[in-house]
Design an enzyme around this catalytic site. Structure first.
Site, PDB file in Angstrom:
ATOM      1  NE  ARG A  15      52.398  11.359 -25.241  1.00 15.62           N
ATOM      2  CZ  ARG A  15      51.890  10.391 -26.004  1.00 15.62           C
ATOM      3  NH1 ARG A  15      52.700   9.566 -26.659  1.00 15.62           N
ATOM      4  NH2 ARG A  15      50.585  10.239 -26.115  1.00 15.62           N
ATOM      5  CB  SER A 157      42.299   9.274 -26.098  1.00 10.61           C
ATOM      6  OG  SER A 157      43.314   9.374 -27.069  1.00 10.61           O
ATOM      7  CG  ASP A 311      48.927   0.010 -27.423  1.00  9.53           C
ATOM      8  OD1 ASP A 311      47.910  -0.024 -28.137  1.00  9.53           O
ATOM      9  OD2 ASP A 311      49.686   0.997 -27.373  1.00  9.53           O
ATOM     10  CE  LYS A 338      44.387   1.383 -29.422  1.00  4.88           C
ATOM     11  NZ  LYS A 338      45.313   2.484 -29.074  1.00  4.88           N
ATOM     12  NE  ARG A 384      51.021  -2.495 -29.882  1.00  7.29           N
ATOM     13  CZ  ARG A 384      52.106  -2.065 -29.262  1.00  7.29           C
ATOM     14  NH1 ARG A 384      52.990  -2.930 -28.809  1.00  7.29           N
ATOM     15  NH2 ARG A 384      52.338  -0.777 -29.110  1.00  7.29           N
TER      16      ARG A 384
END
Length: 429
Positions: A15, A157, A311, A338, A384
């Site tokens: 971002r 989200s 996550d 995911k 992950r």
């Protein structure tokens, strides 16, 4: 015990890269994560004309505002859903012609959740091959900006919020998002810190995010910030130390309340969690974190907390597999969308190493055991999953092999060294 220091939070880094390109002046970023995912956003911005010095490993400078141009080639987002969705929002707001794609995994992930509300704002977006899937094409608008939007998302989200906020702030359009959940709020915080008219109101039924940009003429202010450590990366090292019977002390980590679900579950498990906010950077609380436990209890949680720890669920599942009793994850159907179907892979791999568990439509149950775990783990290329079972593989007495250790590069390139260091310190102690 040495403190854990982490690469910069990749959710924040994505971002800040985009917002730095929209700011009026030079912005500097330090502690840039070297993850492949963040590199995709960086490359995408450069292909659109952004003037950025440096790379995703250390310090970086962005000169804004950018003179945006349509890219000469397809923008490849690789494995990064954040890159694909945030860049879609940016392109929609700019009204530029471009095509976005990704790797095989990303091309299986849904895009309608971003595309539909952007189309409702008047953006020209179309799919190249299949509905709801990349590749995606954005087209120029003949004239005018986007329309204002009042939107109730079906799924909470942060990527959807971020995409809509980027489209609205770029086109100076009013936006209100009425959300029953509370996903990560990095975009809202960063925009507000840079001077944008963003307000957030929370209630028992959810929260409202408003950007009143139509009458706003001010620029976004540039920044000079060291990105805080990534708490999602910290989760796996914290679990490793808890399983090894050691204290985990994490310094200079992001302590954003919308990312605190992992810590709440640890407290539910009777872990002692101490967090101290030391400062605020670009709207983000940053500080130190200590976690320790003499004994842990199983957990149970549902959809009310999932957006704040989605996550970190693989790390919690790894921890639960070694805690006596039955732990339950519900309300996490989003895990199926995911980088892999994480629910399916978690269940398959737990069975493969000798843990009793059951698959649920929106989660799983885990029957913890102290029996040594042995078996081969298939990651499906999901970072992950690799980290979760890597943590279990590192524990003495377990004999677990992970088929694709390199997939952690998308989020935490130094993970295996950090994990090895943690376990070596335990042995030395």
């Amino acid at each position: 015990m040495t403190d854990i220091r982490l690469p910069g939070d990749k959710s924040i880094a994505h971002r800040l890269l985009i917002l730095g390109a929209l700011a009026d002046g030079e912005s500097r970023l330090r502690n840039m994560p070297s993850s492949l995912d963040v590199g995709r956003t960086l490359a995408g911005l450069r292909s659109l004309g952004a003037d950025i010095e440096g790379g995703t490993d250390g310090e970086l400078m962005i000169r804004g505002p950018v003179r945006w141009t349509s890219p000469s080639e397809t923008v490849d987002c690789g494995n990064s859903g954040t890159s694909a969705r945030l860049l879609t929002g940016l392109l929609a707001g700019l009204g530029l012609e471009a095509e976005l794609t990704g790797d095989a995994s990303l091309r299986r992930r849904p895009m309608d959740r971003v595309v539909y509300p952007l189309q409702a704002m008047g953006a020209h977006l179309s799919y190249v091959d299949r509905p709801d899937r990349l590749p995606l094409r954005t087209s120029r608008r003949a004239s005018g900006g986007l329309r204002s939007l009042r939107y109730r998302p079906r799924v909470s989200s942060a990527q959807v919020r971020g995409a809509l906020l980027l489209a609205a702030v770029t086109s100076r359009t009013d936006l209100e998002i009425l959300d029953r959940g509370r996903p990560r709020d990095h975009t809202e915080r960063l925009l507000a810190a840079m001077g944008a008219p963003v307000t957030v109101r929370r209630s028992d039924t959810g929260e409202s995010v408003r950007l009143e940009a139509a009458g706003w003429s001010g620029p976004l202010q540039p920044f000079d910030v060291a990105i805080p450590g990534d708490i999602s990366s910290a989760a796996f090292l914290i679990v490793a130390r808890l399983l090894a019977g050691s204290r985990a002390s994490v310094v200079d980590v992001g302590l954003n309340p919308s990312r605190a679900g992992f810590l709440a579950v640890l407290r539910q498990m009777d872990a002692r969690v101490r967090s101290e906010v030391r400062e605020t950077r670009a709207g983000e609380p940053v500080g130190n974190l200590t976690v320790e436990a003499d004994a842990l209890s199983p957990f149970e949680f549902g959809e009310e907390i999932v957006p704040g720890l989605v996550d970190e669920i693989p790390a919690l599942v790894a921890l639960a597999s070694r805690v006596e009793g039955v732990s339950v994850v519900r309300g996490a159907a989003e895990l199926r969308l995911k980088e892999s179907d994480r629910i399916d892979l978690l269940v398959r791999n737990l069975h493969a190493v000798g843990v009793d568990c059951e698959e649920l439509p929106d989660g799983l149950t885990i029957h913890g055991t102290r029996v040594p775990l042995r078996g081969a783990v298939r990651t499906g290329g999901d970072h992950r999953i690799a980290m979760a079972f890597g943590v279990l593989a590192a524990q003495p007495g377990n004999e677990i092999t992970v088929d694709d250790s390199s997939c952690v590069e998308v989020s935490f390139p130094g993970f295996w060294n950090a994990l090895e260091q943690s376990m070596a310190e335990r042995k030395a102690g």
